[in-house]
Scaffold this motif. Sequence first.
Motif, PDB file in Angstrom:
ATOM      1  N   SER A 133     -27.499  -2.332   4.002  1.00 18.49           N
ATOM      2  CA  SER A 133     -26.815  -1.530   2.991  1.00 18.49           C
ATOM      3  C   SER A 133     -27.794  -0.630   2.247  1.00 18.49           C
ATOM      4  N   TRP A 134     -28.958  -1.162   1.907  1.00 17.26           N
ATOM      5  CA  TRP A 134     -29.966  -0.350   1.216  1.00 17.26           C
ATOM      6  C   TRP A 134     -30.468   0.783   2.110  1.00 17.26           C
ATOM      7  N   LEU A 135     -30.629   0.486   3.396  1.00 19.43           N
ATOM      8  CA  LEU A 135     -31.098   1.519   4.310  1.00 19.43           C
ATOM      9  C   LEU A 135     -30.068   2.640   4.446  1.00 19.43           C
ATOM     10  N   ARG A 136     -28.796   2.286   4.430  1.00 21.02           N
ATOM     11  CA  ARG A 136     -27.769   3.334   4.496  1.00 21.02           C
ATOM     12  C   ARG A 136     -27.845   4.248   3.280  1.00 21.02           C
ATOM     13  N   THR A 137     -28.270   3.682   2.154  1.00 25.22           N
ATOM     14  CA  THR A 137     -28.444   4.491   0.952  1.00 25.22           C
ATOM     15  C   THR A 137     -29.719   5.323   1.028  1.00 25.22           C
ATOM     16  N   ALA A 138     -30.783   4.734   1.567  1.00 30.94           N
ATOM     17  CA  ALA A 138     -32.093   5.393   1.547  1.00 30.94           C
ATOM     18  C   ALA A 138     -32.250   6.446   2.631  1.00 30.94           C
ATOM     19  N   VAL A 139     -31.764   6.156   3.837  1.00 30.34           N
ATOM     20  CA  VAL A 139     -31.975   7.069   4.971  1.00 30.34           C
ATOM     21  C   VAL A 139     -30.937   8.180   4.907  1.00 30.34           C
ATOM     22  N   THR A 140     -31.288   9.184   4.153  1.00 32.04           N
ATOM     23  CA  THR A 140     -30.427  10.345   3.941  1.00 32.04           C
ATOM     24  C   THR A 140     -31.224  11.608   4.226  1.00 32.04           C
TER      25      THR A 140
END
Length: 422
Positions: free
Chosen positions: A53-60
């Motif tokens: 979930s954090w990676l979905r937020t960070a990898v933008t």
Amino acid sequence: MGLNCWDPISYKKNCQTFIDRVDRIMKNHLAIGVKRFKFQYYGSYFRTSKLNSWLRTAVTPGIEELEISLGYKQAKYNFPCPLLFAGSGRNSIRSLHLSACAFHPVAGLGSLTRLYLSNMHILGDELRCLISNSFALEELYLTNCRQIICLEVPCQLRRFVKLEVFYCSKLKVIENKAPNLCTVAIDSDVACVSIGDSLQVKDLEMFCEVEFNIVYHARAKFPASMPNLETLSIASAGEMFSTPSVPGKFLHLKHLDICLEVTSGAFSPNYDYFSLLFFLDACSILETFRLEVVQTRMKHDSVLEDPSGLRQMPGHRHDSIKKVDITGFCSAKSMVELTCHILENATSLKCLTLDTILYGYEQWRRNSLSDHKYGKCPRIGKHMIAEAHKALAAIERYVVGKVPSTVKLNVMKPCSRCHVLK
């Protein structure tokens, strides 16, 4: 946030507090672009769905640096490759650092310049797929990636300049075709290493806990195979032969670091430290020389027990050397001869450091223990404590009187409290 490893209850509570805190921070960044995301966690197991979930937020779009470092308890974590390779960060990420997880790339990253993989589950074909299609790659670091058998760097990577490979136990072949590789650091026990155009290599490090005759090989082969070396660092677990006097010069070598190390016992008792002058003699512009000898016994002939005169080698001058460090200095006659030779023939020498207790414990004690009000020095075997005191006697008897007024002599002594002869 610190974790109390000694109290399991507090440790588990702090782990969860840490996870909750990260979760709140990431939720507050839902609408804000992230350029750098670094997550290091060595605590107890947690639900990896949180990390995804954090990676979905960070990898933008705009993400440039991504680091995920996990402990061995999380080693089965499967990094979500589709998020990285099919997502919006594919063309912006420049630095990727992954540790202790499974990674199965299916494509390249267009802007990737630095790749660091440690303790990873990744196959050779998967790594080849990633680096062969990351045309901006400049640096590759591999540590403890034990499923890779063959490492190939293709010629298309024209920006590729640095390679470091350590403790990849199944790696048998390194084949580089990138034309501009200039800095290499590898385990020397890799069976087959093809650096490619070795004329480009300027910085080389070779280390291995079990490899023998590295110093002999470097002196005999490297002047011809790597003539443009500027910095050379090598480690050997033993030398069956002394350093040879052979044709060939290191015309550009400025910094030489040699480590002679055995984990137990004495380093090659028949090795002649004095023969290292032939290595120095081949380096016409050498500025710094560092010799480190790691052993738990000293079995070379001691200068204190052999009253015959010290050997000299007239005509072998080293006019560029400015700084010499010898760590693990002992009373071996050939080491004392090497030291005296340097003092008499290195006309530009400014500083000579002789460390009789390995790793500069005296300096460490002075800086870290507040004049010994707290703690003790790291433990040293009684044999090497006795040898350190012999080394001091050798320095006083044979070295001090040869030190020119223009040279600063630093002698690192055994600790007067922890390294006392009994």
